[in-house]
Design a protein around this motif. Structure first.
Motif, PDB file in Angstrom:
ATOM      1  N   PRO A 259      17.319  13.443   8.351  1.00  0.00           N
ATOM      2  CA  PRO A 259      16.836  14.087   9.591  1.00  0.00           C
ATOM      3  C   PRO A 259      15.348  14.434   9.530  1.00  0.00           C
ATOM      4  O   PRO A 259      14.613  14.167  10.488  1.00  0.00           O
ATOM      5  CB  PRO A 259      17.707  15.351   9.693  1.00  0.00           C
ATOM      6  CG  PRO A 259      18.946  15.018   8.926  1.00  0.00           C
ATOM      7  CD  PRO A 259      18.494  14.138   7.791  1.00  0.00           C
ATOM      8  N   ASP A 260      14.895  14.999   8.407  1.00  0.00           N
ATOM      9  CA  ASP A 260      13.473  15.353   8.283  1.00  0.00           C
ATOM     10  C   ASP A 260      12.599  14.103   8.316  1.00  0.00           C
ATOM     11  O   ASP A 260      11.549  14.086   8.965  1.00  0.00           O
ATOM     12  CB  ASP A 260      13.212  16.086   6.957  1.00  0.00           C
ATOM     13  CG  ASP A 260      13.590  17.551   7.049  1.00  0.00           C
ATOM     14  OD1 ASP A 260      13.877  18.005   8.170  1.00  0.00           O
ATOM     15  OD2 ASP A 260      13.598  18.207   5.993  1.00  0.00           O
ATOM     16  N   ALA A 261      13.028  13.073   7.604  1.00  0.00           N
ATOM     17  CA  ALA A 261      12.221  11.845   7.540  1.00  0.00           C
ATOM     18  C   ALA A 261      12.076  11.236   8.931  1.00  0.00           C
ATOM     19  O   ALA A 261      10.980  10.823   9.336  1.00  0.00           O
ATOM     20  CB  ALA A 261      12.858  10.844   6.574  1.00  0.00           C
ATOM     21  N   LEU A 262      13.166  11.206   9.701  1.00  0.00           N
ATOM     22  CA  LEU A 262      13.103  10.620  11.046  1.00  0.00           C
ATOM     23  C   LEU A 262      12.266  11.487  11.977  1.00  0.00           C
ATOM     24  O   LEU A 262      11.498  10.980  12.796  1.00  0.00           O
ATOM     25  CB  LEU A 262      14.514  10.428  11.611  1.00  0.00           C
ATOM     26  CG  LEU A 262      15.363   9.371  10.893  1.00  0.00           C
ATOM     27  CD1 LEU A 262      16.775   9.342  11.477  1.00  0.00           C
ATOM     28  CD2 LEU A 262      14.728   7.980  11.001  1.00  0.00           C
TER      29      LEU A 262
ATOM     30  N   ARG B  82      24.683   7.911  13.266  1.00  0.00           N
ATOM     31  CA  ARG B  82      23.974   9.193  13.356  1.00  0.00           C
ATOM     32  C   ARG B  82      22.465   8.969  13.276  1.00  0.00           C
ATOM     33  O   ARG B  82      21.690   9.653  13.937  1.00  0.00           O
ATOM     34  CB  ARG B  82      24.478  10.147  12.270  1.00  0.00           C
ATOM     35  CG  ARG B  82      25.792  10.790  12.716  1.00  0.00           C
ATOM     36  CD  ARG B  82      26.289  11.800  11.733  1.00  0.00           C
ATOM     37  NE  ARG B  82      27.017  11.138  10.667  1.00  0.00           N
ATOM     38  CZ  ARG B  82      27.355  11.709   9.518  1.00  0.00           C
ATOM     39  NH1 ARG B  82      27.006  12.944   9.280  1.00  0.00           N
ATOM     40  NH2 ARG B  82      28.033  11.036   8.613  1.00  0.00           N
ATOM     41  N   VAL B  83      22.041   7.967  12.489  1.00  0.00           N
ATOM     42  CA  VAL B  83      20.616   7.608  12.467  1.00  0.00           C
ATOM     43  C   VAL B  83      20.180   7.163  13.859  1.00  0.00           C
ATOM     44  O   VAL B  83      19.132   7.571  14.367  1.00  0.00           O
ATOM     45  CB  VAL B  83      20.354   6.497  11.417  1.00  0.00           C
ATOM     46  CG1 VAL B  83      18.981   5.867  11.610  1.00  0.00           C
ATOM     47  CG2 VAL B  83      20.498   7.065  10.004  1.00  0.00           C
TER      48      VAL B  83
ATOM     49  N   VAL C 237      12.095   0.539   7.120  1.00  0.00           N
ATOM     50  CA  VAL C 237      13.296   0.617   6.277  1.00  0.00           C
ATOM     51  C   VAL C 237      13.463   2.049   5.798  1.00  0.00           C
ATOM     52  O   VAL C 237      12.556   2.609   5.175  1.00  0.00           O
ATOM     53  CB  VAL C 237      13.180  -0.340   5.066  1.00  0.00           C
ATOM     54  CG1 VAL C 237      14.422  -0.223   4.178  1.00  0.00           C
ATOM     55  CG2 VAL C 237      12.982  -1.771   5.537  1.00  0.00           C
ATOM     56  N   LEU C 238      14.614   2.625   6.107  1.00  0.00           N
ATOM     57  CA  LEU C 238      14.894   4.008   5.724  1.00  0.00           C
ATOM     58  C   LEU C 238      15.670   3.991   4.412  1.00  0.00           C
ATOM     59  O   LEU C 238      16.807   3.506   4.358  1.00  0.00           O
ATOM     60  CB  LEU C 238      15.719   4.658   6.838  1.00  0.00           C
ATOM     61  CG  LEU C 238      16.014   6.140   6.728  1.00  0.00           C
ATOM     62  CD1 LEU C 238      14.729   6.970   6.701  1.00  0.00           C
ATOM     63  CD2 LEU C 238      16.902   6.573   7.893  1.00  0.00           C
ATOM     64  N   ALA C 239      15.055   4.525   3.360  1.00  0.00           N
ATOM     65  CA  ALA C 239      15.678   4.475   2.021  1.00  0.00           C
ATOM     66  C   ALA C 239      15.520   5.814   1.310  1.00  0.00           C
ATOM     67  O   ALA C 239      15.158   5.877   0.136  1.00  0.00           O
ATOM     68  CB  ALA C 239      15.063   3.342   1.198  1.00  0.00           C
ATOM     69  N   THR C 240      15.799   6.874   2.035  1.00  0.00           N
ATOM     70  CA  THR C 240      15.746   8.220   1.453  1.00  0.00           C
ATOM     71  C   THR C 240      17.174   8.675   1.119  1.00  0.00           C
ATOM     72  O   THR C 240      18.140   8.100   1.617  1.00  0.00           O
ATOM     73  CB  THR C 240      15.157   9.237   2.453  1.00  0.00           C
ATOM     74  OG1 THR C 240      16.066   9.371   3.558  1.00  0.00           O
ATOM     75  CG2 THR C 240      13.795   8.804   2.951  1.00  0.00           C
TER      76      THR C 240
ATOM     77  N   SER D 129       0.847  -1.188   0.000  1.00  0.00           N
ATOM     78  CA  SER D 129       0.000   0.000   0.000  1.00  0.00           C
ATOM     79  C   SER D 129       0.886   1.242   0.000  1.00  0.00           C
ATOM     80  O   SER D 129       2.078   1.162   0.305  1.00  0.00           O
ATOM     81  CB  SER D 129      -0.918   0.004   1.227  1.00  0.00           C
ATOM     82  OG  SER D 129      -0.132  -0.003   2.407  1.00  0.00           O
ATOM     83  N   VAL D 130       0.281   2.377  -0.346  1.00  0.00           N
ATOM     84  CA  VAL D 130       1.014   3.643  -0.385  1.00  0.00           C
ATOM     85  C   VAL D 130       0.309   4.621   0.548  1.00  0.00           C
ATOM     86  O   VAL D 130      -0.870   4.944   0.349  1.00  0.00           O
ATOM     87  CB  VAL D 130       1.052   4.208  -1.824  1.00  0.00           C
ATOM     88  CG1 VAL D 130       1.800   5.540  -1.847  1.00  0.00           C
ATOM     89  CG2 VAL D 130       1.714   3.217  -2.770  1.00  0.00           C
ATOM     90  N   VAL D 131       1.025   5.057   1.578  1.00  0.00           N
ATOM     91  CA  VAL D 131       0.442   5.913   2.614  1.00  0.00           C
ATOM     92  C   VAL D 131       1.471   6.985   2.994  1.00  0.00           C
ATOM     93  O   VAL D 131       2.539   7.064   2.388  1.00  0.00           O
ATOM     94  CB  VAL D 131       0.035   5.076   3.856  1.00  0.00           C
ATOM     95  CG1 VAL D 131      -1.100   4.110   3.526  1.00  0.00           C
ATOM     96  CG2 VAL D 131       1.241   4.300   4.406  1.00  0.00           C
ATOM     97  N   THR D 132       1.178   7.790   4.000  1.00  0.00           N
ATOM     98  CA  THR D 132       2.182   8.750   4.475  1.00  0.00           C
ATOM     99  C   THR D 132       3.244   7.979   5.267  1.00  0.00           C
ATOM    100  O   THR D 132       2.983   6.877   5.772  1.00  0.00           O
ATOM    101  CB  THR D 132       1.557   9.805   5.405  1.00  0.00           C
ATOM    102  OG1 THR D 132       1.128   9.146   6.604  1.00  0.00           O
ATOM    103  CG2 THR D 132       0.390  10.521   4.742  1.00  0.00           C
ATOM    104  N   PRO D 133       4.444   8.577   5.416  1.00  0.00           N
ATOM    105  CA  PRO D 133       5.481   7.897   6.197  1.00  0.00           C
ATOM    106  C   PRO D 133       5.011   7.559   7.614  1.00  0.00           C
ATOM    107  O   PRO D 133       5.268   6.454   8.115  1.00  0.00           O
ATOM    108  CB  PRO D 133       6.628   8.914   6.206  1.00  0.00           C
ATOM    109  CG  PRO D 133       6.470   9.657   4.915  1.00  0.00           C
ATOM    110  CD  PRO D 133       4.982   9.783   4.726  1.00  0.00           C
ATOM    111  N   GLU D 134       4.323   8.472   8.264  1.00  0.00           N
ATOM    112  CA  GLU D 134       3.886   8.220   9.644  1.00  0.00           C
ATOM    113  C   GLU D 134       2.873   7.072   9.690  1.00  0.00           C
ATOM    114  O   GLU D 134       2.956   6.205  10.551  1.00  0.00           O
ATOM    115  CB  GLU D 134       3.308   9.516  10.215  1.00  0.00           C
ATOM    116  CG  GLU D 134       3.328   9.586  11.734  1.00  0.00           C
ATOM    117  CD  GLU D 134       2.141   8.880  12.364  1.00  0.00           C
ATOM    118  OE1 GLU D 134       1.109   8.746  11.670  1.00  0.00           O
ATOM    119  OE2 GLU D 134       2.251   8.454  13.539  1.00  0.00           O
ATOM    120  N   GLU D 135       1.939   7.050   8.740  1.00  0.00           N
ATOM    121  CA  GLU D 135       0.964   5.946   8.688  1.00  0.00           C
ATOM    122  C   GLU D 135       1.662   4.619   8.433  1.00  0.00           C
ATOM    123  O   GLU D 135       1.289   3.584   8.990  1.00  0.00           O
ATOM    124  CB  GLU D 135      -0.072   6.206   7.584  1.00  0.00           C
ATOM    125  CG  GLU D 135      -1.094   7.278   7.940  1.00  0.00           C
ATOM    126  CD  GLU D 135      -1.906   7.729   6.737  1.00  0.00           C
ATOM    127  OE1 GLU D 135      -3.027   8.208   6.956  1.00  0.00           O
ATOM    128  OE2 GLU D 135      -1.417   7.632   5.585  1.00  0.00           O
TER     129      GLU D 135
END
Ligand SMILES: NC(=O)c1ccc[n+]([C@@H]2O[C@H](COP(=O)([O-])OP(=O)(O)OC[C@H]3O[C@@H](n4cnc5c(N)ncnc54)[C@H](OP(=O)(O)O)[C@@H]3O)[C@@H](O)[C@H]2O)c1
Length: 211
Positions: free
Chosen positions: A75-78, A115-116, A66-69, A51-57
């Motif tokens: 920093p913004d994504a986290l 750093r993550v 999985v962080l793949a930005t 499915s495709v949703v917002t990152p928070e959802e």
């Protein structure tokens, strides 16, 4: 497993599609979910179970995130994921690339993964999927033999979960040790990048051989 993939580009799109094809529940967390499958690289329609949703959802209630930005978006994504990361297994697939394909290791020469972990202190960070190109994530087998995927982290349970996800794609999953070994894994990624873009092309991969 319930997997959130944050960043549905070459790496996130490839990994998430393959896990969904293997029966995992995959939520792609993207900045504009109204784009649907168009926001997810690697194909047209989404596999069943994706499915495709917002990152928070996507991250809410996930077993693994999985962080793949791109590195500069980390920093913004986290920050956006916030408390959804508490206790979660957070796979760092990024490479801390600086200008001109250099490795931005920071003033203390720490890894991007460390750093993550500092940015998401309650997550259980495991470094993985950073040492090879995304096309090898689509097909990690060369000449009938798997190529290697190293992973590194400090939480044994988190590493077991990641090992399963690595092996599910057909890689030879190798535990590289604690999260600090991400320093070596990120340099190994730079070697892959410099070889691939230095003339060998993307159809190269590392293998670990044992006697
Ligand atoms: N390419 C490879 O072969 C490879 C291999 C190993 C590791 N890596 C590492 O993996 C990471 C991703 O590489 P990639 O090649 O997949 O990049 P990519 O194709 O450019 O995809 C990046 C994705 O991140 C999304 N994004 C950007 N900022 C975001 C944010 N704040 N929140 C959520 N999503 C965000 C972008 O979404 P939009 O569409 O909204 O811009 C895009 O879908 C990088 O750190 C890279 O160094 C790459």
């Amino acid at each position: 497993m319930r997997i959130a993939v944050i960043g549905a580009g070459n790496v996130g799109g490839t990994l998430g599609r393959r896990w969904a094809q293997r029966g995992h529940e995959v939520a792609f967390g993207v900045r504009d979910p109204s784009r649907g499958a168009d926001a997810v690289k690697g194909g047209d329609a989404l596999p069943a179970g994706a499915s495709v949703v917002t990152p928070e959802e996507a991250a809410r209630g996930a077993d693994v995130v999985v962080l793949a930005t791109p590195w500069d978006a980390v920093p913004d994504a986290l920050r956006e994921l916030g408390p959804a990361l508490d206790g979660v297994v957070l796979v760092d697939a990024t490479n801390p690339l600086g200008p001109g394909l250099t490795l931005d290791v920071g003033p203390a020469c720490e890894s991007g993964a460390e750093r993550v972990q500092a940015l998401a202190p309650r997550a259980r960070v495991v470094k993985a999927f950073n040492t090879t190109g995304f096309s090898n994530m689509a097909d990690p087998v060369y000449g009938g033999e798997p190529t290697v995927m190293f992973y590194a982290g400090d939480d044994p349970e988190a590493k077991s979960a990641v090992r399963l996800l690595v092996a599910a794609l057909g890689f030879d999953a190798v535990d590289a040790g604690p999260l600090a070994r991400s320093r070596e894994l990120e340099h190994l990624a730079m070697l892959w990048i410099s070889l691939a873009f230095g003339g060998l092309g993307r159809d190269i991969a590392f293998r670990l051989v044992r006697r």
